[in-house]
Design an enzyme around this catalytic site. Structure first.
Site, PDB file in Angstrom:
ATOM      1  N   ALA A   1     -15.166 -81.362  21.650  1.00 21.53           N
ATOM      2  CA  ALA A   1     -14.816 -81.404  20.225  1.00 21.53           C
ATOM      3  C   ALA A   1     -15.032 -82.827  19.715  1.00 21.53           C
ATOM      4  O   ALA A   1     -14.703 -83.793  20.393  1.00 21.53           O
ATOM      5  CB  ALA A   1     -13.361 -80.984  20.052  1.00 21.53           C
TER       6      ALA A   1
ATOM      7  N   ARG B   1      -4.963 -81.922   9.488  1.00 18.93           N
ATOM      8  CA  ARG B   1      -4.986 -80.526   9.963  1.00 18.93           C
ATOM      9  C   ARG B   1      -3.984 -79.640   9.220  1.00 18.93           C
ATOM     10  O   ARG B   1      -3.679 -79.852   8.080  1.00 18.93           O
ATOM     11  CB  ARG B   1      -4.733 -80.461  11.481  1.00 18.93           C
ATOM     12  CG  ARG B   1      -5.601 -81.413  12.307  1.00 18.93           C
ATOM     13  CD  ARG B   1      -7.065 -81.119  12.206  1.00 18.93           C
ATOM     14  NE  ARG B   1      -7.836 -81.868  13.189  1.00 18.93           N
ATOM     15  CZ  ARG B   1      -9.117 -82.150  13.069  1.00 18.93           C
ATOM     16  NH1 ARG B   1      -9.796 -81.767  12.006  1.00 18.93           N
ATOM     17  NH2 ARG B   1      -9.756 -82.805  14.008  1.00 18.93           N
TER      18      ARG B   1
ATOM     19  N   ASN C   1     -11.433 -80.101   5.777  1.00 14.20           N
ATOM     20  CA  ASN C   1     -12.087 -79.182   6.736  1.00 14.20           C
ATOM     21  C   ASN C   1     -11.059 -78.463   7.596  1.00 14.20           C
ATOM     22  O   ASN C   1     -11.123 -78.453   8.821  1.00 14.20           O
ATOM     23  CB  ASN C   1     -13.121 -79.924   7.597  1.00 14.20           C
ATOM     24  CG  ASN C   1     -12.510 -80.990   8.504  1.00 14.20           C
ATOM     25  OD1 ASN C   1     -11.453 -81.534   8.192  1.00 14.20           O
ATOM     26  ND2 ASN C   1     -13.165 -81.299   9.601  1.00 14.20           N
TER      27      ASN C   1
ATOM     28  N   HIS D   1     -20.470 -86.999   4.177  1.00 14.77           N
ATOM     29  CA  HIS D   1     -20.747 -87.116   5.610  1.00 14.77           C
ATOM     30  C   HIS D   1     -22.270 -87.191   5.706  1.00 14.77           C
ATOM     31  O   HIS D   1     -22.953 -86.178   5.622  1.00 14.77           O
ATOM     32  CB  HIS D   1     -20.192 -85.901   6.369  1.00 14.77           C
ATOM     33  CG  HIS D   1     -20.431 -85.969   7.849  1.00 14.77           C
ATOM     34  ND1 HIS D   1     -19.417 -85.887   8.772  1.00 14.77           N
ATOM     35  CD2 HIS D   1     -21.575 -86.126   8.570  1.00 14.77           C
ATOM     36  CE1 HIS D   1     -19.926 -85.987  10.003  1.00 14.77           C
ATOM     37  NE2 HIS D   1     -21.244 -86.123   9.897  1.00 14.77           N
TER      38      HIS D   1
ATOM     39  N   ASP E   1     -11.138 -91.840   9.917  1.00 14.59           N
ATOM     40  CA  ASP E   1     -11.620 -90.562  10.434  1.00 14.59           C
ATOM     41  C   ASP E   1     -10.800 -90.135  11.643  1.00 14.59           C
ATOM     42  O   ASP E   1     -11.304 -89.452  12.536  1.00 14.59           O
ATOM     43  CB  ASP E   1     -13.117 -90.605  10.776  1.00 14.59           C
ATOM     44  CG  ASP E   1     -13.718 -89.209  10.803  1.00 14.59           C
ATOM     45  OD1 ASP E   1     -13.035 -88.247  10.378  1.00 14.59           O
ATOM     46  OD2 ASP E   1     -14.865 -89.064  11.257  1.00 14.59           O
TER      47      ASP E   1
ATOM     48  N   HIS F   1      -9.867 -91.862   4.693  1.00 21.40           N
ATOM     49  CA  HIS F   1     -10.536 -90.720   5.347  1.00 21.40           C
ATOM     50  C   HIS F   1      -9.753 -90.400   6.604  1.00 21.40           C
ATOM     51  O   HIS F   1      -9.839 -91.115   7.606  1.00 21.40           O
ATOM     52  CB  HIS F   1     -11.990 -91.065   5.699  1.00 21.40           C
ATOM     53  CG  HIS F   1     -12.709 -89.926   6.367  1.00 21.40           C
ATOM     54  ND1 HIS F   1     -14.019 -89.625   6.081  1.00 21.40           N
ATOM     55  CD2 HIS F   1     -12.317 -89.016   7.285  1.00 21.40           C
ATOM     56  CE1 HIS F   1     -14.391 -88.581   6.807  1.00 21.40           C
ATOM     57  NE2 HIS F   1     -13.365 -88.193   7.549  1.00 21.40           N
TER      58      HIS F   1
ATOM     59  N   HIS G   1     -17.641 -92.988   6.944  1.00 20.97           N
ATOM     60  CA  HIS G   1     -17.798 -93.346   8.364  1.00 20.97           C
ATOM     61  C   HIS G   1     -19.242 -93.712   8.709  1.00 20.97           C
ATOM     62  O   HIS G   1     -19.860 -93.093   9.559  1.00 20.97           O
ATOM     63  CB  HIS G   1     -17.266 -92.245   9.292  1.00 20.97           C
ATOM     64  CG  HIS G   1     -17.623 -90.830   8.925  1.00 20.97           C
ATOM     65  ND1 HIS G   1     -18.915 -90.423   8.665  1.00 20.97           N
ATOM     66  CD2 HIS G   1     -16.851 -89.728   8.763  1.00 20.97           C
ATOM     67  CE1 HIS G   1     -18.910 -89.139   8.380  1.00 20.97           C
ATOM     68  NE2 HIS G   1     -17.680 -88.698   8.417  1.00 20.97           N
TER      69      HIS G   1
ATOM     70  N   HIS H   1      -7.519 -83.684  18.128  1.00 22.56           N
ATOM     71  CA  HIS H   1      -7.903 -82.425  18.796  1.00 22.56           C
ATOM     72  C   HIS H   1      -7.000 -82.282  20.008  1.00 22.56           C
ATOM     73  O   HIS H   1      -6.946 -83.201  20.836  1.00 22.56           O
ATOM     74  CB  HIS H   1      -9.361 -82.471  19.260  1.00 22.56           C
ATOM     75  CG  HIS H   1     -10.360 -82.379  18.141  1.00 22.56           C
ATOM     76  ND1 HIS H   1     -10.819 -81.176  17.646  1.00 22.56           N
ATOM     77  CD2 HIS H   1     -10.960 -83.330  17.410  1.00 22.56           C
ATOM     78  CE1 HIS H   1     -11.679 -81.402  16.662  1.00 22.56           C
ATOM     79  NE2 HIS H   1     -11.782 -82.697  16.487  1.00 22.56           N
TER      80      HIS H   1
ATOM     81  N   HIS I   1      -7.702 -86.921   8.966  1.00 24.07           N
ATOM     82  CA  HIS I   1      -7.510 -85.472   9.139  1.00 24.07           C
ATOM     83  C   HIS I   1      -6.072 -85.213   9.564  1.00 24.07           C
ATOM     84  O   HIS I   1      -5.651 -85.691  10.624  1.00 24.07           O
ATOM     85  CB  HIS I   1      -8.471 -84.934  10.211  1.00 24.07           C
ATOM     86  CG  HIS I   1      -9.912 -85.101   9.859  1.00 24.07           C
ATOM     87  ND1 HIS I   1     -10.660 -84.102   9.281  1.00 24.07           N
ATOM     88  CD2 HIS I   1     -10.728 -86.168   9.970  1.00 24.07           C
ATOM     89  CE1 HIS I   1     -11.888 -84.550   9.066  1.00 24.07           C
ATOM     90  NE2 HIS I   1     -11.965 -85.799   9.470  1.00 24.07           N
TER      91      HIS I   1
HETATM   92  O1  DOR Z   1     -15.741 -86.607  14.660  1.00 26.74           O
HETATM   93  C1  DOR Z   1     -15.452 -85.933  13.681  1.00 26.74           C
HETATM   94  N1  DOR Z   1     -14.347 -85.164  13.660  1.00 26.74           N
HETATM   95  N2  DOR Z   1     -16.270 -85.944  12.623  1.00 26.74           N
HETATM   96  C2  DOR Z   1     -16.092 -85.118  11.578  1.00 26.74           C
HETATM   97  O2  DOR Z   1     -16.888 -85.157  10.666  1.00 26.74           O
HETATM   98  C3  DOR Z   1     -14.993 -84.136  11.582  1.00 26.74           C
HETATM   99  C4  DOR Z   1     -13.892 -84.561  12.456  1.00 26.74           C
HETATM  100  C5  DOR Z   1     -12.903 -83.448  12.752  1.00 26.74           C
HETATM  101  O3  DOR Z   1     -12.489 -82.759  11.827  1.00 26.74           O
HETATM  102  O4  DOR Z   1     -12.526 -83.285  13.909  1.00 26.74           O
HETATM  103 ZN    ZN Z   2     -13.715 -86.890   9.044  1.00 28.87          ZN
END
Ligand code: DOR
Ligand code: ZN
Length: 364
Positions: free
Chosen positions: A274, A16, A41, A144, A260, A12, A187, A264, A14
């Site tokens: 965020a 981007r 996402n 989630h 996770d 899991h 998570h 950001h 990200h």
């Molecule tokens: O803390 C998080 N950040 N939880 C999520 O479910 C999404 C993730 C994000 O994409 O920044």
């Molecule tokens: Zn996530």
């Protein structure tokens, strides 16, 4: 002390999109990561199976190609789940399963977290033909698990929170309606969720992040350490104890690594923060620290086996792909993290945001 482990899988994360993507992928490769499940996402979301990216959505095919071009082509595994939206149909699930492009789907609680506005409520999915098609074709359901649209007092208090509500009210109904559905409770952060997973059939597993094994709400609130702000939010000592116990149980097969890691470039915004902790470059070190805090002796064969199980073996076994035959090493020594510079701006790794030094160092 030197730890030699098979390369691990982050089930899991990200990565981007856009110019910063190669830096995020590289940070993962540099920490011995052999493959990843990259969350859908993005903006717009990954909401189709195949074809070119369109203004309202990427496809798994187009987003995977983007990731490979950014360096993920060197991974042994790359899984991109389909973001379940109101546009998802059972025909898409069947087509995706047949083409081999679809291995997992992702549930986002509507408006419940970063880029979750396309999610549809769990109540509208339970018993429906999309989940039935997933059940039939063995597609993993990544969840989630937080109840959406709760008001502040219900969202979190000492007795209950959005996650405990979801695991007591929604998940039993989901399992009853779809007994064969393969589920990853993502998570997880609470004793309630950890115990739900332990009691569920073996095709229900869970990912746990380093931050939820290391920290509690007190760490976040004391000094308002907003780099620790992620969703679901870190919880209480008893919850952390339950998570630590779950991951360090000898021979456990259900819990595995999913960081996770969620970069950001701007955390503190004009009217809030965020959600997302960035752990690219330091996740195995943080997991090792958490295992030690949970009482595992990483100098012993037994202790190392516990970490290896969670980090390197259980995730591949759950998703049905081989563990890595390559190795990476960490040594017991201080490692100072620094900001990750990206073309989109600098990103603060969690240890820097917490003013903390790692006690394990990646061996190059
Ligand atoms: O803390 C998080 N950040 N939880 C999520 O479910 C999404 C993730 C994000 O994409 O920044
Ligand atoms: Zn996530």
């Amino acid at each position: 002390m030197l730890l030699t482990l098979p390369k691990w899988f982050d089930l899991h994360t990200h990565f981007r999109q856009g110019p910063a993507m190669p830096a995020y992928v590289k940070a993962h490769r540099d920490m011995g990561c052999a493959g990843a499940l990259a969350m859908p996402n993005t903006q717009p979301p990954v909401s189709r199976i195949s074809g070119a990216a369109q203004s309202d959505g990427w496809s798994i095919e187009s987003y995977s190609a983007e990731l490979r071009a950014a360096g993920a082509g060197d991974f042994e595994q790359l899984i991109v789940p389909l973001y379940l939206t109101r546009q998802t149909t059972a025909a898409m699930i069947r087509e995706g399963a047949a083409s081999g492009l679809l291995r997992a789907c992702k549930y986002y609680p509507p408006h419940g977290t970063t880029n979750a506005e396309h999610g549809m409520p769990m109540d509208d999915l339970i018993g429906g033909d999309v989940l039935r098609a997933m059940e039939e074709h063995g597609i993993v359901f990544c969840i989630h698990g937080e109840q959406h649209a709760l008001s502040g007092p219900d969202y979190i208090d000492a007795q209950q929170n959005a996650e405990t509500r979801f695991y007591t009210e929604r998940m039993p109904r989901l399992l009853a309606a779809h007994p064969k559905l393969r589920i990853v409770c993502e998570h997880i952060t609470t004793r309630t969720a950890a115990e739900f997973v332990a009691a569920a059939p073996e095709h229900v597993g869970a990912t746990i992040t380093p931050q939820h094994l290391l920290y509690t709400l007190g760490h976040l609130i004391q000094g308002l350490k907003y780099h620790l702000y992620c969703l679901p939010i870190v919880k209480f000592q008893d919850d952390r104890a339950a998570l630590r116990q779950a991951v360090t149980k000898a021979g456990q097969k259900k819990y595995f690594a999913g960081t996770d890691s969620a970069p950001h470039t701007t955390k503190a915004t004009a009217c809030g923060c965020a959600a997302g902790c960035f752990t690219g470059g330091c996740a195995p070190q943080l997991y090792a620290m958490a295992f030690e805090e949970a009482g595992a002796d990483l100098g012993s064969t037994e202790g190392q086996a516990l970490l290896e199980n969670f980090l390197c073996l259980n995730g591949p076994a759950f998703y049905g792909f081989p563990a890595s035959e390559k190795k990476f090493q960490m040594e017991k020594a201080a490692q100072q993290m620094t900001l990750l510079e990206t073309p989109a701006g600098p990103v603060t790794p969690l240890p820097v945001g917490m003013g903390m030094e790692l006690t394990w160092r990646m061996v190059e």
